[in-house]
Design an enzyme around this catalytic site. Sequence first.
Site, PDB file in Angstrom:
ATOM      1  CB  VAL A   1      -0.973   0.027   1.205  1.00  0.00           C
ATOM      2  CG1 VAL A   1      -1.909  -1.174   1.162  1.00  0.00           C
ATOM      3  CG2 VAL A   1      -0.201   0.048   2.516  1.00  0.00           C
TER       4      VAL A   1
ATOM      5  NE  ARG B   1       2.804   8.396  -7.461  1.00  0.00           N
ATOM      6  CZ  ARG B   1       2.727   7.146  -6.985  1.00  0.00           C
ATOM      7  NH1 ARG B   1       2.154   6.917  -5.813  1.00  0.00           N
ATOM      8  NH2 ARG B   1       3.212   6.134  -7.657  1.00  0.00           N
TER       9      ARG B   1
ATOM     10  CB  THR C   1       5.349  13.044   2.878  1.00  0.00           C
ATOM     11  OG1 THR C   1       6.398  12.526   2.059  1.00  0.00           O
ATOM     12  CG2 THR C   1       5.949  13.906   3.966  1.00  0.00           C
TER      13      THR C   1
ATOM     14  CG  PHE D   1      23.930   6.543  -1.147  1.00  0.00           C
ATOM     15  CD1 PHE D   1      23.486   6.677   0.171  1.00  0.00           C
ATOM     16  CD2 PHE D   1      25.280   6.345  -1.363  1.00  0.00           C
ATOM     17  CE1 PHE D   1      24.371   6.621   1.239  1.00  0.00           C
ATOM     18  CE2 PHE D   1      26.171   6.295  -0.300  1.00  0.00           C
ATOM     19  CZ  PHE D   1      25.725   6.424   1.005  1.00  0.00           C
TER      20      PHE D   1
ATOM     21  CB  CYS E   1      10.401   6.692  -4.489  1.00  0.00           C
ATOM     22  SG  CYS E   1       9.138   5.447  -4.754  1.00  0.00           S
TER      23      CYS E   1
HETATM   24  N1  LIG Z   1       6.018   3.303  -7.544  1.00  0.00           N
HETATM   25  C1  LIG Z   1       7.230   2.831  -7.486  1.00  0.00           C
HETATM   26  O1  LIG Z   1       7.977   2.826  -8.443  1.00  0.00           O
HETATM   27  C2  LIG Z   1       7.765   2.229  -6.205  1.00  0.00           C
HETATM   28  C3  LIG Z   1       9.042   1.650  -6.214  1.00  0.00           C
HETATM   29  C4  LIG Z   1       9.528   1.097  -5.047  1.00  0.00           C
HETATM   30  C5  LIG Z   1       8.759   1.147  -3.891  1.00  0.00           C
HETATM   31  N2  LIG Z   1       7.532   1.740  -3.917  1.00  0.00           N
HETATM   32  C6  LIG Z   1       6.771   1.771  -2.681  1.00  0.00           C
HETATM   33  O2  LIG Z   1       5.616   0.940  -2.847  1.00  0.00           O
HETATM   34  C7  LIG Z   1       4.519   1.494  -2.094  1.00  0.00           C
HETATM   35  C8  LIG Z   1       3.334   1.677  -3.013  1.00  0.00           C
HETATM   36  O3  LIG Z   1       3.687   2.606  -4.020  1.00  0.00           O
HETATM   37  P1  LIG Z   1       2.790   2.845  -5.311  1.00  0.00           P
HETATM   38  O4  LIG Z   1       3.530   3.798  -6.186  1.00  0.00           O
HETATM   39  O5  LIG Z   1       2.345   1.531  -5.873  1.00  0.00           O
HETATM   40  O6  LIG Z   1       1.529   3.569  -4.635  1.00  0.00           O
HETATM   41  P2  LIG Z   1       0.044   3.758  -5.209  1.00  0.00           P
HETATM   42  O7  LIG Z   1      -0.549   4.853  -4.395  1.00  0.00           O
HETATM   43  O8  LIG Z   1       0.099   3.884  -6.693  1.00  0.00           O
HETATM   44  O9  LIG Z   1      -0.702   2.367  -4.899  1.00  0.00           O
HETATM   45  C9  LIG Z   1      -1.054   1.954  -3.624  1.00  0.00           C
HETATM   46  C10 LIG Z   1      -2.367   1.176  -3.697  1.00  0.00           C
HETATM   47  O10 LIG Z   1      -2.688   0.684  -2.417  1.00  0.00           O
HETATM   48  C11 LIG Z   1      -4.110   0.688  -2.284  1.00  0.00           C
HETATM   49  N3  LIG Z   1      -4.493   0.594  -0.874  1.00  0.00           N
HETATM   50  C12 LIG Z   1      -4.378   1.535   0.102  1.00  0.00           C
HETATM   51  N4  LIG Z   1      -4.809   1.064   1.273  1.00  0.00           N
HETATM   52  C13 LIG Z   1      -5.204  -0.217   1.080  1.00  0.00           C
HETATM   53  C14 LIG Z   1      -5.733  -1.224   1.917  1.00  0.00           C
HETATM   54  N5  LIG Z   1      -5.930  -1.009   3.223  1.00  0.00           N
HETATM   55  N6  LIG Z   1      -6.029  -2.420   1.365  1.00  0.00           N
HETATM   56  C15 LIG Z   1      -5.823  -2.635   0.046  1.00  0.00           C
HETATM   57  N7  LIG Z   1      -5.326  -1.726  -0.796  1.00  0.00           N
HETATM   58  C16 LIG Z   1      -5.011  -0.517  -0.302  1.00  0.00           C
HETATM   59  C17 LIG Z   1      -4.521   1.978  -2.949  1.00  0.00           C
HETATM   60  O11 LIG Z   1      -5.880   1.984  -3.312  1.00  0.00           O
HETATM   61  C18 LIG Z   1      -3.563   2.018  -4.156  1.00  0.00           C
HETATM   62  O12 LIG Z   1      -4.152   1.441  -5.309  1.00  0.00           O
HETATM   63  C19 LIG Z   1       5.035   2.775  -1.450  1.00  0.00           C
HETATM   64  O13 LIG Z   1       5.485   2.489  -0.152  1.00  0.00           O
HETATM   65  C20 LIG Z   1       6.226   3.130  -2.331  1.00  0.00           C
HETATM   66  O14 LIG Z   1       7.169   3.903  -1.647  1.00  0.00           O
HETATM   67  C21 LIG Z   1       7.004   2.251  -5.049  1.00  0.00           C
END
Ligand SMILES: NC(=O)c1ccc[n+]([C@@H]2O[C@H](COP(=O)([O-])OP(=O)(O)OC[C@H]3O[C@@H](n4cnc5c(N)ncnc54)[C@H](O)[C@@H]3O)[C@@H](O)[C@H]2O)c1
Length: 443
Positions: A70, A326, A74, A206, A256
Amino acid sequence: MAVIAQKCPEIKVNVVDINPSRIAAWKTDQLPIYEPGLLEVVKEAHGRNLFFSTDIEDAIREADMIFISVNTPTKTYGVGKGRAADLKFIELSARQIAEVSTTDKIVVEKSTLPVRTAQSIKAILGEEGNGVKFQVLSNPEFLAEGTAITDLHDPDRVLIGGDQTPEGLEAIEALASVYAHWVPREKIIQTRLWSSELSKLTANAFLAQRISSINSISALCEVTGADVDEVAYAIGSDSRIGPKFLKSSVGFGGSCFQKDILNLVYLCEYFGLPEVASYWEQVVLMNDYQKRRFAQNIIHTLFNTVSGKKIAMLGWAFKKDTNDTRESAAIYVTDHLLSDMANVSVYDPQVPEESMIEDLNYLQTRPARENKEMLTVHQDAYEACKDAHAIAIITEWDEFKNLDWQLIYKNMKKPAFLFDGRNLLNHEELEKIGFKVKCIGKG
Ligand SMILES: NC(=O)c1ccc[n+]([C@@H]2O[C@H](COP(=O)([O-])OP(=O)(O)OC[C@H]3O[C@@H](n4cnc5c(N)ncnc54)[C@H](O)[C@@H]3O)[C@@H](O)[C@H]2O)c1
């Protein structure tokens, strides 16, 4: 999860989300995110061993292993506002897992989290757990948007952190054996929980630091007559420094880097390390400076006013090959120009108008109605640039290199300024056409 399903046909992968429109989109050819190669991967596994649903409870009950992925934005309120990660979605997921589970499970932190979050997850799972046993692992994601599929197919490494107890090691091995379907064992790094959690924040800090470092040098290049691309090449040839992530630009964006560094800063402050906190905060401040500097340079060059002038922005996504906006530099540069009463016209091959307006509204600089009035979104670059006083290249989309720049020049107001925020184009050719080119880090 789609790549796990693709590479491990005998493992059933259920992807669940509280957002029904996202789940509906995953079942179509119009996926909710644009990522080269992703549709093919999803199509290969969807219906075979990859399923999408909003029935979160059912998926929890059925699972042996649960990846919490999820969002962790911030915090915008209360303690740690503007710095700490908002963990409410993580906590809600952990509580739901605790309430619903009737069999033992491995819970994997896939979201990027502050160090020691697993402790809170364990506490929540332990208290409500109906006698069910949970093992918590950290398995941060290192993919980059735009190259996600190749990064996942051929990762530099996979990192798994867990408790160094027999049960913890068994859980680590269970997850490692999933990745081992396609990742060589020597690339699967196993660590303690806290090291794994902290490694993700440190890796992003980094990477972002390298961009802010070269961007700081770009400012110095501009006043001294040095060329930042030449400097980057010269220093990057040193094998201790290496050539990657040394491209100067209008500034980094994406969901991120900024979030994770601010999170690191908050953690350092929390643990009483103010010098370490301010060291890392400078990476974000330098990035803000770079975006501001770019916008101010446009205003200054256009004879100190852009009021009523048309400025064309090419690109809105934070980088090429994604529709993710974003923290994109485009938002801040546009906001700055709108505050100086410019008319901004935008073209991006993947980002829809609603996202752009939403991004600007989020800043709350002016009423939403004004953002809509002052921003015009076009379906092609030629329309966006027609009658413009200046063009700003914000995203390094490949198609911008192949535009008919003679035609664009012909249809612009003169002098025709071009601000290349990515040092993407051949500036000598553009100057021969007649453009007044300004780029990052060239005196
Ligand atoms: N986007 C990237 O490239 C990337 C890379 C590495 C790490 N991350 C990390 O991964 C995580 C998610 O990032 P993202 O870009 O996919 O975010 P996002 O906001 O695109 O997706 C998150 C999803 O989680 C869902 N969600 C929220 N609460 C929920 C719940 N209780 N039950 C089920 N679903 C729920 C939301 O509806 C949303 O679709 C973050 O911690 C981010 O830092 C993202």
